[in-house]
Design an enzyme around this catalytic site. Structure first.
Site, PDB file in Angstrom:
ATOM      1  N   CYS A 154      38.699  35.191  61.096  1.00 53.37           N
ATOM      2  CA  CYS A 154      39.340  34.295  60.129  1.00 53.37           C
ATOM      3  C   CYS A 154      39.753  32.973  60.789  1.00 53.37           C
ATOM      4  O   CYS A 154      40.613  32.960  61.673  1.00 53.37           O
ATOM      5  CB  CYS A 154      40.552  35.018  59.543  1.00 53.37           C
ATOM      6  SG  CYS A 154      41.714  33.999  58.645  1.00 53.37           S
ATOM      7  N   CYS A 183      43.433  32.077  60.368  1.00 55.99           N
ATOM      8  CA  CYS A 183      44.244  32.964  61.211  1.00 55.99           C
ATOM      9  C   CYS A 183      44.313  32.430  62.637  1.00 55.99           C
ATOM     10  O   CYS A 183      45.362  32.474  63.280  1.00 55.99           O
ATOM     11  CB  CYS A 183      43.663  34.380  61.233  1.00 55.99           C
ATOM     12  SG  CYS A 183      43.593  35.178  59.613  1.00 55.99           S
TER      13      CYS A 183
END
Length: 100
Positions: free
Chosen positions: A23, A26
């Site tokens: 991600c 993230c």
């Protein structure tokens, strides 16, 4: 080994970062959380990272549908939740509002 419930049922505030290695957001949130950890009292705030790919059952139980998802617990109870990135100043304000 501590269970998730053991981790969130503590005297400290617990900020959980549900994330995934693949991600992009993230990866951008991670250094913000690291900086936050250096700016909040360690005896009052814990920051925990949970990889949703490695903890699929927990992610499903917590209804995590997108990453990153940040969840704040106080005395074992969820008090705040947001999907998506959160800037440092916003996280500091959030933490401080629950420390007082």
């Amino acid at each position: 080994m501590s269970t998730f419930n053991d981790l969130i049922r503590s005297k400290e505030l617990v900020l959980v970062d549900f994330s995934a290695e693949w991600c992009g957001p993230c990866k951008m949130q991670a250094p913000i959380l690291k900086e936050l950890a250096s700016q909040v009292p360690a005896d009052k705030v814990k920051i925990i990272k949970i990889d949703v790919d490695r903890n699929q059952e927990l992610a499903a139980r917590m209804n995590i549908s997108g990453v990153p998802t940040l969840v704040l617990y106080k005395n074992g109870q969820q008090v705040w939740r947001q999907s998506g990135m959160m800037p440092l100043h916003g996280l500091k304000q959030l933490i401080n509002s629950y420390l007082n």
